[in-house]
Structure formats: structure tokens, C-alpha cells
Write an enzyme that holds these catalytic residues in place. Structure first.
Site: not given
Length: 789
Positions: A746-748
């Protein structure tokens, strides 16, 4: 003196339970005493009630008599203040209760004294409840007869089935949660919980109330003990809908699910599984109950057709169906479609059908990896670990001939992605440079919204989707280098830290802004479009509320990128693996592909979100013109807006949508749905997060909402979603990060790997809620453990 009665009466607590009789909620002790001889399916502990007057007059005799009456079992000494358990306020946990008190004079006397002393507002009606402890406890917990947040018709069982204690759930320790549809209690299969619900139904009938909070335990002989019964004071804040309305909606959801589970022409696999977090992960990007505008935008820009077109462009099977299904406002990914879209275009027939069924079965058996299906189940490219996948499939019964053809197809697809090195990545980045931007002077003409969204798809989300696939391929190859022993886990982490992405630029520019080396205008020209909720019109952009996001402090520091240089031996090993796999590029070109694929994915997301953010800003200006604020607009779909109706018609739609959204929030659905009956028993287990780095850190916790920017230096920050608009937190020297939603890629997760920041990504609802109440969090990534204190 000891008493079995209590005369404290509150008229609002009055219920009629049989003709000529009344039931009153009173103190904890008296309520239990009243119920004790009226319930057939549960037991009540032997108990003694101590009034404050009797205790004041003769505490010695009371302690002695209590020990004589209750015997030599360990005792529980519980609060039973007059101010507790009222219809207006429960004061749950406000006063002291003690368990496992020794049945000895001094111990009991001290315990009773301490409990009375804990009462904040002493009253003549105060009591202390002494109970004989239940022995051989298998399960303990609390059952609410309504959902605490919404009042929806669920039995909510929060339970501990591993410690053998009776106070873990009420004390906030680790526990599990079941939500059972009140209209279908037989959907629960556990005989013990069936019996528990029967006993609760008895209590509801006596009290003529379906708004109860009941503490219970179950012994190894399946005896159910009721330890406490009180009204749910939280009901005063509920916006409730009729139970019949909710049940009708749930029947519609079951029908939708049944239709999805059937075989579909042109789609391999005999059934499907629906999930909130696989593949494009709507739970992370728009939440599990998004408002209509955010949901419709995500569908329009990505999950209706763009997702499939991007994969077809890269050699995967073209799936002509929307990836995401809307279950009364709850977005779910159709995992069968996802697995189909990961097949090379040349793979079809019986093998494809059997492979999809095998993959769905693997997810069914290991539901905890529902947010990691591209890493743990699907085989989406031929990386250096493919031999392990092939061996596993051979053991599952697939033939060598079938798998050789599958390998050949995957090799062709992977080779096309890798070669010529970076050409595909550069082409899509150049395409995204042509993405038009809207200016503040743009005409407020809602009829142009379709053109703006077309641009966003063609020049934004479509190339981004291809670049995201390159990013996944790059990460898979990096993992396979570790699996083949070329890189150590530390090498992999160092490699990730060597990649400078747009997140690094943002952090450095924020530091420059804090030092005065960069002015606000220049900063906002590049980053002003960011908003914590990319698709959420109620989430402010950086340039709309710079006072929220850009508070300058002396602690702001830039991000440093540490170079990583593989050894000559590692380069030779990579060259050997590339040659073995038939990929015509050098080790240097290969590692550069991985770097650029990860960088490009993040840059592409940063770029296309400018268009999304601009469209939302245009809608805000349009709303101002016709008298709608951003909260109103959030309840319209993009289709509603395109119709360009007048304000009166739109107001009607907004009002209906608000009522429908109450229904969306009232329905609770599980993270994974395997059959339609799953909607009636929702399990909320503790999450299985993805841990980033091997660092262990203990630090104060800070829950951060989208519009908050309070002091977060040296704190472990907790956020629900994982949107780019939260990137500013990395410039504040945070100690670690915990998110409710988010997957392995994911992005994080990418951001935290880039910065070497310890993180637990995707903890899930239950674990996140526990951590959100903690003052201090221990985040031990090496041990894969996160605990709140």
C-alpha cells in the site's frame, strides 16, 4: 447489615415484564438479585449486597457474615454505586472492582473499603456487590443487544476464550468480537453462543428492552453465568432506523451476494469471494462506508473498467466487468475477477478454471491474507522464486504440461514488462505529463465534468494502473532476490531506503519551508492539491487549509537517502538469475527497473490525484453557486451531478441519500464474504498487520484525524486510512505509524519502507480500536507484535 433488597428507584428505569409485575433497573447488585430467579437458560453467582449504611455501622460483622455465606471460594468485590448503570450514563469502569479476593477477613474488608472509597459522588443508595467467583471459565465477555455505535439490530459479543479470566474484555485486554443479526440468531453455529443468546432474549423479555449491556461467562461445563445487566446509555445518541428496514436491506445484500457467487460466462472459477481489501483495496482508499460521491468517483475512475484495461495492456487477461461491487454502500472487491485479471491472456480453458478455484480455496483457508493475495496466492509474473510456485501447484494436482505452458506465458508477459528496460515506465510517465490541470479561473460549468473525468482516466488512472503493476512486479522481484539468498532482508531494506520518491521531495520541501528557504506560494504550487482523503470532498486540500497542514516548527528536518551499492558477487548472482530466466538485461538495468518502478508508481499517484483534487474543488465552487456545501455534495453521486439538475431536485436527492447512508452505516459486513449467510454473523478478529522494518520502539500514542495536525513528534501516530495527504506526518519526526487499513504494498507501506519507519500497516478494525485507547504503544516489528499500554 446485609441486604437482599434495595429501595433506590428511578422511574425512567421502569419496565413491565409480566402482568401485574414490574422490573426496575437499579444498582448493579439489585438488578442481578431481581433477575436471578427468573432466567432458565443462565445462572447467577451467589452474592451478598452491602449497603453503605450497613458498612459504616458494622463493617467487621459484614465481612465475617459474607465469608460465612459465600464459602471459601475466591471472591469478586464489585462496585454497585447508585450513580452507575443508569439510563443516562453507565459510568462503566469509573469505579473500582476487584477479582480473586481471598475469602479472608482482612482481604475482604480491605477490598470492600477500597471499592466504596472509589465512588466519585457518594450517595446513601451506594452498595458494594460481593460474588463468589465462577470457576473453570472457558469464555468470558460482554454481549450488547444493539450495535453500540448505531443502535443497529445486532447481538454484539465481545469475548475472551483463551485467558480463563472474567475481566479481560471489560478491562480492555485482547478479545474477539462477533456481531449476530438479531433477525437471524440461528445463523450462529456455536451451541454455547446459541444458549447465551437464548438467555439474553429471556432478560430482554423481562426488561421489555432490547438495549442492554450484559456481562457473562461460560464454564467448561457450558454453564452460562450472568455477571451484570444494565441499560445501554449510548442509545441516546443513536439515529436509528426501523429494524424491518435494515432487515429488508440485508435481504437485498444476500440476493446480490448469491448472484455474484454463481458461475459467470467468460469468467474462470465456479464461485467467488468478496473482500474489502484485496487488489485495489477500497477499504484503504475510500473506507468501508464511503459517502456516495467518493464511492462513485472510485468506480468511475478505476474499478469499473480502467483496472482491467491497464492489465490487458500489459498482457493479462481482459476482464470485461467491474471489479468492485456495491453492497448497499459497502464497497467489495470480487476476488474471482481479480484472480482472472492476473492470468496471462493466453491462458484459458480447464487449467484457468481449476487454477482460479485453487486460488479461491487458498484464500478461503487463509482469510488473514486477504490484503496480500498478490504476494501470497496469485502468481502474477515469473520472478526468481517461480520454481516454488510451480512445485506447490504440482503438489496440488496440476500437470507438468499445464504448468510449463503457464510458465511460458508468464515469462513472455514478464519479459515484456522488463524489456526494453524502463521504456514502458517512461512512456506512461510522459503520458501523465499531458494530464490537463484545472485553474481557479476555470468556468464553473458542470456539463464539462465528464470531459475532466475522461482526461483523468486517459491521462491519469490508466497509466497509473499500468505503473502500479510495474511497481508490484518490481517488489515481487526484490522479494525473490531475498528468497534466492542474493539479498538479505537488511539488503532489501537498504535498497528501499536508497529510493528517492516524491515523498522524499515533499518532506525536504516542508523542511525548507520551515527554514524559510522556500516560500508558501512555491510550496503550494506543487503540493497544494494534496488532501488526506483523495476522493473525499469533505477533506480539505493543503492549499485550502495551510494552517492545518503547514504549521512550521523547528523540529522539521529533511529526508536523507542512503545509497545502496550491491557487491560484485551480488551483481554476478543477479546476472546469472536473469540469464537463467531468459531476461535480456543486465543486473544494473534490472535493479534500475525496480527502483524506477517504485518511484514511478508513487509519482504517478501524486500526479493523477491532482486531477481528482481539482475536480472536487470545481464541485465545491459549483456548489457555492447553487447553495450546496461540500457536505451536501458528498451525498451525490457523480452521475447525479452530471445530470445538472436544479438545486431543488438535488436537495431531494441529498436528503434521500442521507437516509440511505444511515442504512449503510447500520449494516455491518465482514471483511471477507464467502456466502450470503456470512452477513448474519460478522467476525471482527484482531487484525494481522503488515510490519515494516525490524525496529522495536515504545512511544506515546497519538490518534490523528484528517483535519488535525497537533504535536506528533516522537509519537507513534495512528491513522485510519493511508492516503497521500498524510505524507506531511513524515516531516515531524514521528516514532512509528499504525494504520487501520492498508496492505503489504500500500501507499503507506511504501512510504514507511522508504523512510525506514517502523510501522504496523492494516491492523483492522478491532486491533486499531484497542490501540486507539492506549497511552503508550509498543511496536516490535521484528517480533511482529504491536501492543497498547
Amino acid at each position: 447489615m446485609l441486604s437482599r433488597k434495595n429501595n433506590h428507584k428511578t422511574p425512567a428505569n421502569l419496565f413491565r415484564y409480566s402482568e401485574g409485575s414490574t422490573f426496575r433497573f437499579s444498582t448493579k447488585a439489585t438488578t442481578l438479585e431481581t433477575l436471578a430467579d427468573k432466567i432458565d437458560n443462565a445462572r447467577f453467582c451467589d452474592q451478598v449486597i452491602v449497603s453503605v449504611d450497613a458498612w459504616t455501622q458494622d463493617s467487621s460483622r459484614i465481612s465475617s457474615d459474607a465469608i460465612e455465606r459465600l464459602g471459601k471460594k475466591p471472591l469478586a468485590v464489585r462496585s454497585s454505586a447508585a450513580s452507575e448503570d443508569s439510563m443516562e450514563e453507565s459510568l462503566a469502569g469509573a469505579h473500582l472492582s476487584l477479582t480473586n479476593v481471598a475469602p479472608e477477613f482482612d482481604s475482604l474488608t480491605s477490598a470492600i473499603h477500597d471499592v466504596f472509597a472509589s465512588y466519585r459522588n457518594p450517595s446513601p443508595g451506594d452498595q458494594v456487590l460481593i460474588q463468589a467467583m465462577v470457576e473453570n471459565v472457558d469464555i468470558s465477555g460482554v454481549i450488547l443487544t444493539r450495535d453500540l455505535n448505531t443502535g443497529s439490530p445486532y447481538y454484539v459479543i465481545n469475548y475472551d476464550d483463551f485467558s480463563g479470566r472474567t475481566d479481560t474484555v471489560t478491562g480492555g485486554a485482547e478479545s474477539k468480537t462477533l456481531m449476530i443479526n438479531r433477525a437471524r440468531p440461528d445463523a450462529i453455529h456455536s451451541p454455547r453462543f446459541k444458549k447465551l443468546i437464548k438467555s439474553v432474549a429471556e432478560i430482554e423479555a423481562i426488561a421489555h428492552s432490547q438495549e442492554l449491556d450484559i456481562e457473562f461467562c461460560i464454564t467448561d461445563r457450558d454453564d452460562i453465568y450472568i455477571l451484570q445487566v444494565r441499560p445501554l446509555a449510548a442509545r441516546q445518541k443513536w439515529q436509528t432506523l426501523p429494524d424491518e428496514t435494515i432487515e429488508t436491506a440485508m435481504r437485498d445484500v444476500r440476493d446480490q451476494i448469491d448472484a455474484c457467487m454463481c458461475p459467470h460466462e467468460g469468467i474462470s472459477g465456479s464461485t467467488t469471494i468478496l473482500g474489502e481489501m484485496p487488489d485495489w483495496n477500497p477499504a484503504e482508499m475510500i473506507g468501508t462506508t464511503p459517502r456516495p460521491l467518493a464511492l462513485s468517483l472510485y468506480k468511475d475512475l478505476i474499478t469499473d473498467s480502467v483496472w482491467a484495461q491497464a492489465r490487458a495492456d500489459m498482457g493479462y487477461r481482459h476482464v470485461h466487468a467491474p471489479l468492485m461491487i456495491d453492497l448497499r454502500g459497502h464497497p467489495f472487491i470480487d476476488v474471482r475477477l481479480s484472480f482472472n485479471s492476473f492470468l496471462p491472456a493466453s491462458i484459458d480453458g480447464e487449467f484457468a478454471n481449476n487454477l482460479i478455484n485453487y486460488q479461491l480455496s487458498a484464500l478461503n483457508e487463509a482469510p488473514e491474507i486477504h490484503d496480500k493475495i498478490e504476494f501470497e496466492i496469485a502468481t502474477t509474473c515469473r520472478d526468481f522464486s517461480f520454481a516454488n510456485d510451480k512445485r506447490r501447484l504440482l503438489e496440488a494436482g496440476f500437470s507438468k504440461t499445464q504448468l510449463d505452458r503457464f510458465e511460458e506465458s508468464l515469462s513472455a508477459l514478464t519479459n515484456a514488462a522488463l524489456h526494453p528496460a524502463d521504456a514502458n515506465i517512461e512512456r506512461d510517465l510522459q503520458l501523465m505529463n499531458a494530464l490537463p490541470r484545472l485553474s481557479d479561473s476555470s468556468t464553473i460549468n458542470i456539463s464539462d465534468i465528464g470531459r475532466h473525468l475522461d482526461d483523468c482516466r486517459n491521462f491519469g488512472t490508466l497509466p497509473f494502473s499500468r505503473l502500479a503493476r510495474h511497481g508490484f512486479i518490481g517488489v515481487l522481484f526484490l522479494r525473490s532476490l531475498v528468497n534466492r539468498g542474493v539479498f538479505s532482508p537488511e539488503d532489501r531494506n537498504a535498497f528501499m531506503l536508497s529510493i528517492r520518491t516524491v515523498a522524499s521531495d515533499l518532506v525536504n520541501d516542508m523542511a525548507a519551508l520551515a527554514r524559510g528557504d522556500l516560500d508558501h506560494e512555491a510550496f503550494l504550487a506543487r503540493y497544494g492539491h494534496l488532501r488526506p482523503g483523495t476522493y473525499d470532498i469533505t477533506s480539505y486540500r493543503y492549499d485550502e487549509r495551510p494552517d492545518l497542514y503547514l504549521r512550521q516548527t523547528s523540529q522539521l528536518t529533511g529526508s536523507t537517502v542512503s545509497p545502496f551499492e550491491p557487491s560484485q558477487q551480488q551483481l554476478e548472482q543477479i546476472d546469472s538469475l536473469l540469464h537463467e530466466s531468459g531476461y535480456a538485461l543486465s543486473a544494473h538495468q534490472f535493479l534500475e527497473y525496480i527502483r524506477n518502478s517504485i518511484k514511478a508508481r508513487e509519482l504517478a499517484k501524486f500526479t493523477f490525484t491532482k486531477c481528482v483534487s481539482d475536480v472536487l474543488s470545481l464541485l465545491c465552487r459549483w456548489g457555492d453557486k447553487i447553495g450546496l456545501d461540500r457536505n451536501d455534495i458528498s451525498y451525490l453521486t457523480i452521475e447525479d451531478i452530471r445530470l445538472d439538475q436544479n438545486a431543488v431536485e438535488l436537495r431531494d436527492k441529498i436528503d434521500r441519500a442521507k437516509q440511505e447512508y444511515l442504512l449503510t452505516r447500520a449494516i455491518r459486513l465482514p471483511h471477507l464474504i464467502k456466502e450470503s449467510d456470512d452477513v448474519d454473523v460478522v467476525r471482527l478478529p484482531l487484525g494481522h498487520p503488515t510490519f515494516i522494518t525490524d525496529i522495536s520502539i515504545t512511544a506515546p500514542a497519538r490518534v490523528l484525524k484528517p483535519q488535525e495536525t497537533d504535536e506528533i513528534n516522537d509519537k507513534i501516530v495512528l491513522i485510519e486510512s493511508a492516503d497521500p495527504g498524510f505524507d506531511w506526518i513524515f516531516s515531524h519526526g514521528i516514532a512509528g505509524l499504525v494504520t487501520k487499513h492498508g496492505g503489504a504494498n500500500s501507499h503507506m507501506a511504501i512510504r514507511c519502507a522508504e523512510f525506514g519507519l517502523p510501522a504496523a500497516i492494516g491492523c483492522g478494525d478491532r486491533l486499531f480500536e484497542l490501540l486507539a485507547y492506549a497511552q503508550v504503544i509498543e511496536l516490535n516489528c521484528a517480533a511482529r507484535k504491536v501492543v497498547g499500554h
